[in-house]
Design an enzyme around this catalytic site. Structure first.
Site, PDB file in Angstrom:
ATOM      1  N   TYR A  78       0.868  -1.185   0.000  1.00 12.98           N
ATOM      2  CA  TYR A  78       0.000   0.000   0.000  1.00 12.98           C
ATOM      3  C   TYR A  78       0.900   1.230   0.000  1.00 12.98           C
ATOM      4  O   TYR A  78       1.856   1.309   0.768  1.00 12.98           O
ATOM      5  CB  TYR A  78      -0.890  -0.001   1.242  1.00 12.98           C
ATOM      6  CG  TYR A  78      -1.760   1.234   1.385  1.00 12.98           C
ATOM      7  CD1 TYR A  78      -2.820   1.462   0.510  1.00 12.98           C
ATOM      8  CD2 TYR A  78      -1.514   2.164   2.393  1.00 12.98           C
ATOM      9  CE1 TYR A  78      -3.628   2.596   0.640  1.00 12.98           C
ATOM     10  CE2 TYR A  78      -2.319   3.301   2.534  1.00 12.98           C
ATOM     11  CZ  TYR A  78      -3.370   3.511   1.654  1.00 12.98           C
ATOM     12  OH  TYR A  78      -4.162   4.628   1.780  1.00 12.98           O
ATOM     13  N   LYS A 103       4.441   8.745   9.023  1.00  8.55           N
ATOM     14  CA  LYS A 103       4.215   8.060  10.302  1.00  8.55           C
ATOM     15  C   LYS A 103       5.206   8.512  11.398  1.00  8.55           C
ATOM     16  O   LYS A 103       5.059   9.598  11.903  1.00  8.55           O
ATOM     17  CB  LYS A 103       4.165   6.547  10.076  1.00  8.55           C
ATOM     18  CG  LYS A 103       2.965   6.190   9.146  1.00  8.55           C
ATOM     19  CD  LYS A 103       2.529   4.753   9.178  1.00  8.55           C
ATOM     20  CE  LYS A 103       1.188   4.583   8.479  1.00  8.55           C
ATOM     21  NZ  LYS A 103       1.236   4.100   7.093  1.00  8.55           N
ATOM     22  N   ASP A 137       9.370   2.979  -0.339  1.00  5.36           N
ATOM     23  CA  ASP A 137       8.320   3.609   0.457  1.00  5.36           C
ATOM     24  C   ASP A 137       8.526   3.192   1.911  1.00  5.36           C
ATOM     25  O   ASP A 137       8.115   2.109   2.327  1.00  5.36           O
ATOM     26  CB  ASP A 137       6.943   3.196  -0.060  1.00  5.36           C
ATOM     27  CG  ASP A 137       5.822   3.859   0.739  1.00  5.36           C
ATOM     28  OD1 ASP A 137       6.129   4.604   1.690  1.00  5.36           O
ATOM     29  OD2 ASP A 137       4.646   3.619   0.405  1.00  5.36           O
TER      30      ASP A 137
HETATM   31  C1  LIG Z   1       0.550   4.581   5.803  1.00  8.02           C
HETATM   32  C2  LIG Z   1       1.285   4.382   4.544  1.00  8.02           C
HETATM   33  C3  LIG Z   1       1.147   5.265   3.464  1.00  8.02           C
HETATM   34  C4  LIG Z   1       0.134   6.375   3.442  1.00  8.02           C
HETATM   35  O1  LIG Z   1       0.383   7.320   4.406  1.00  8.02           O
HETATM   36  P1  LIG Z   1      -0.821   8.297   4.867  1.00  8.02           P
HETATM   37  O2  LIG Z   1      -0.153   9.239   5.815  1.00  8.02           O
HETATM   38  O3  LIG Z   1      -1.847   7.422   5.484  1.00  8.02           O
HETATM   39  O4  LIG Z   1      -1.318   8.975   3.642  1.00  8.02           O
HETATM   40  C5  LIG Z   1       1.959   5.076   2.366  1.00  8.02           C
HETATM   41  N1  LIG Z   1       2.845   4.071   2.320  1.00  8.02           N
HETATM   42  C6  LIG Z   1       3.001   3.190   3.331  1.00  8.02           C
HETATM   43  C7  LIG Z   1       4.019   2.112   3.233  1.00  8.02           C
HETATM   44  C8  LIG Z   1       2.205   3.310   4.468  1.00  8.02           C
HETATM   45  O5  LIG Z   1       2.329   2.414   5.452  1.00  8.02           O
END
Ligand SMILES: *Cc1c(COP(=O)(O)O)cnc(C)c1O
Length: 427
Positions: free
Chosen positions: A143, A266, A238
């Site tokens: 994701y 995060k 990511d």
């Molecule tokens: C949480 C997450 C996102 C999205 O971040 P948001 O702050 O919720 O938009 C993108 N990539 C990864 C790997 C994530 O865990």
């Protein structure tokens, strides 16, 4: 008697779609009424009925030093007292940018944004602008936020063209994303052999944490790096979840893989909306106002969010921080596994740094297809029994769990003891 949680959920559903501002919060996967939280302290959270839980979600990762760490709260209060935002540069943004470049050597330049979704969406546009190519590769089960080009699943038949995984995403946009299997180095090699000169970027979660938890195989990581270099594609790690979570230097430090661009979020926002993307200087130079790739944000680099992030990142640099975090996560996964096996339950678990995965299956999954074979009903039953006992796990069998530095060995032991009771009466 209806609980306060239930009342709030009934009222919320009248004005907020599904009663929640992000779908997984609705407990649809596990069933039942979502918890409304009123406060957190250290490793614990309290719901709207005043019930206390040991928290293994940590706001989906950010709360790595625990809830309401006094230094973070003070930094936020101090920043707020100086002004909530200016839409103009501030010295603390520079401090945060310098810190990110120092901790992660792959980042030569960095831009701050407000969410992980923004970071990945912007990194993709930047990679396309830099390479002059359109196609991107992602992996099933990863994701990367909810932008159009990343809400895509593998197309049936043709290897090349992805299909929308959400209504509202144009098929034409999804078709520019190729979706391959996680950990499938041969599949990636085949894709590059077929259309390597069309690929702008490969984007990957270097530890997949949005399909429960799947660790990367060495040959998969190496293939990704080598193929991107060979074909002039941008490798985007990511690390929105894994950054400052699996180690101080994230998954890139843990596994020794150097990305061209990195996305962060995060933990780096310490619980407030701060995120970032950064990497190679020659690529970052393409970004406006230096270059032709446009990207902007009214709240980008917001001083209150930056204060929370900066303070959190100072705290995680304490000597032994990640050793302690890793040890706690390992004690939890080993304790749960031993208990389940003692009671004859098909279960396994693993952790990387401060994140962990629990699986009702015989063996650790290595792909999305294998994650899907885990016993979801068993997880849901376990989730609710743990919730009753005061232990808050992610409300889905397909999300990673998190420990914080505020958790103690006693917290972990109590959680394992609660699980042991549940497993003892499992049949
Ligand atoms: C949480 C997450 C996102 C999205 O971040 P948001 O702050 O919720 O938009 C993108 N990539 C990864 C790997 C994530 O865990």
């Amino acid at each position: 008697m209806t609980s306060h949680n239930e009342e709030l959920f009934i009222e919320s559903q009248k004005v907020i779609p599904g009663g929640v501002n992000s779908p997984v919060r609705a407990f649809r996967s596990v069933g039942g009424t979502p918890l409304f939280f009123q406060r957190g302290q250290g490793a614990y959270v309290w719901d709207a009925d005043g019930k206390k839980y040991t928290d293994f979600v940590g706001s989906w990762g950010p709360m790595i030093v625990g809830h309401c760490h006094p230094e973070v709260v003070k930094a936020v209060q101090d920043a707020a007292a100086q002004g909530l935002g200016f839409g103009a540069p501030t010295a603390t943004e520079l401090e945060l940018a310098n810190l990110l470049c120092k901790i992660l050597p792959s980042i030569e330049m960095v831009r701050l944004v407000s969410s992980g979704t923004e970071a990945t969406m912007s990194a993709i546009r930047l990679a396309r602008g830099f390479t002059g190519r359109s196609r991107i590769i992602k992996f099933e089960g990863c994701y990367h936020g909810h932008s159009d080009g990343l809400l895509v699943k593998a197309g049936s038949g043709a290897l090349t063209f992805g299909q929308p995984s959400s209504s509202g995403v144009p098929a034409e946009i999804a078709a520019l994303t190729t979706v391959l299997d996680y950990n499938d180095a041969a599949g990636l090699e085949k894709a590059f052999a077929e259309f390597g000169n069309e690929i702008a970027a490969v984007i990957v979660e270097p530890v997949a944490g949005n399909m429960n938890l799947v660790t990367p195989k060495r040959d998969f990581l190496d293939a990704m790096r080598n193929l991107c270099t060979k074909h002039g594609a941008v490798l985007i790690l990511d690390e929105v979840m894994t950054g400052f979570r699996v180690s101080l230097q994230g998954a890139q430090g843990h596994y020794g893989i150097k990305p061209d661009l990195v996305t962060l979020g995060k933990v780096m926002g310490g619980g407030l909306p701060a995120a970032a993307f950064g990497g190679r200087r020659d690529i970052m130079n393409c970004l406006a106002p230096l270059g032709a790739v446009y990207q902007a944000g009214t709240l980008s680099g917001n001083p209150v969010a930056v204060a929370a992030g900066l303070t959190t990142l100072k705290l995680v640099q304490a000597p032994g921080f990640y050793d302690k975090l890793s040890k706690l996560a390992k004690q939890l996964t080993e304790g749960l596994t031993a208990s389940a096996h003692k009671h004859g339950i098909a279960f396994c678990a693993q952790s990387v740094g401060g994140m962990f995965g629990l699986y009702f299956s015989q063996s650790l999954p290595t792909s999305y297809a294998e994650v899907m074979q885990c016993d979801k009903e068993a997880f849901n039953r376990f989730f609710h029994a743990m919730l009753d006992a005061g232990h808050y796990l992610a409300p889905s069998a397909f999300e990673a769990g998190f420990v914080s530095a505020a958790h103690t060995e006693a917290d972990i032991a109590a959680t394992i003891a609660a699980a042991d009771k549940i497993f003892a009466g499992w049949k």
